[in-house]
Design a protein around this motif. Structure first.
Motif: not given
Length: 130
Positions: A69-75
């Protein structure tokens, strides 16, 4: 950011009130290392993922499939029903590459067209020319 892991459950398509759809799924990534005592430590991290570009990809995302997967992480943080604090990781996916999986995924992959619809399907190791 790129992450590689296996789906922990089949993907679900959820309709939203603004006539859009989101594909929700979860993956587990594994890492291992040796600690100061020389012992091997295995660590599994779970990500709840969301993919907004095309709901058609959900048919390919079955439990156990290996994906990149390509993308961005958030919490996110919340308090559960018992009043205990909890935290988790979300991955907002912009591109999905399949690296193999179930026979069902391979069958669907053969019938889907993977042009510029936001996801890429790759063959299994059996497809290698050498």
């Amino acid at each position: 950011m790129n992450i590689i892991g296996r789906l922990t459950r089949d993907a679900e398509v959820r309709p939203l009130s603004n006539s859009k759809q989101v594909v929700n799924f979860s993956i587990a990534t594994n890492d291992n290392y040796r600690n100061k005592q020389g012992e091997r430590v295995e660590q599994t991290t779970y990500f709840d993922c969301a993919y907004w570009i095309s709901p058609k990809v959900a048919t390919l995302l079955t439990k156990g499939t290996l994906v990149e997967l390509t993308g961005r992480v958030s919490t996110r943080a919340w308090v559960n029903k018992e009043g205990e604090p909890r935290a988790g990781l979300n991955f907002h996916t912009s591109q999905i590459k399949l690296h193999g999986g179930s026979r069902r995924a391979e069958t669907v992959q053969a019938t889907e067209q993977t042009g510029n619809n936001g996801f890429t399907a790759q063959g299994t190791e059996d497809d290698l020319p050498f």
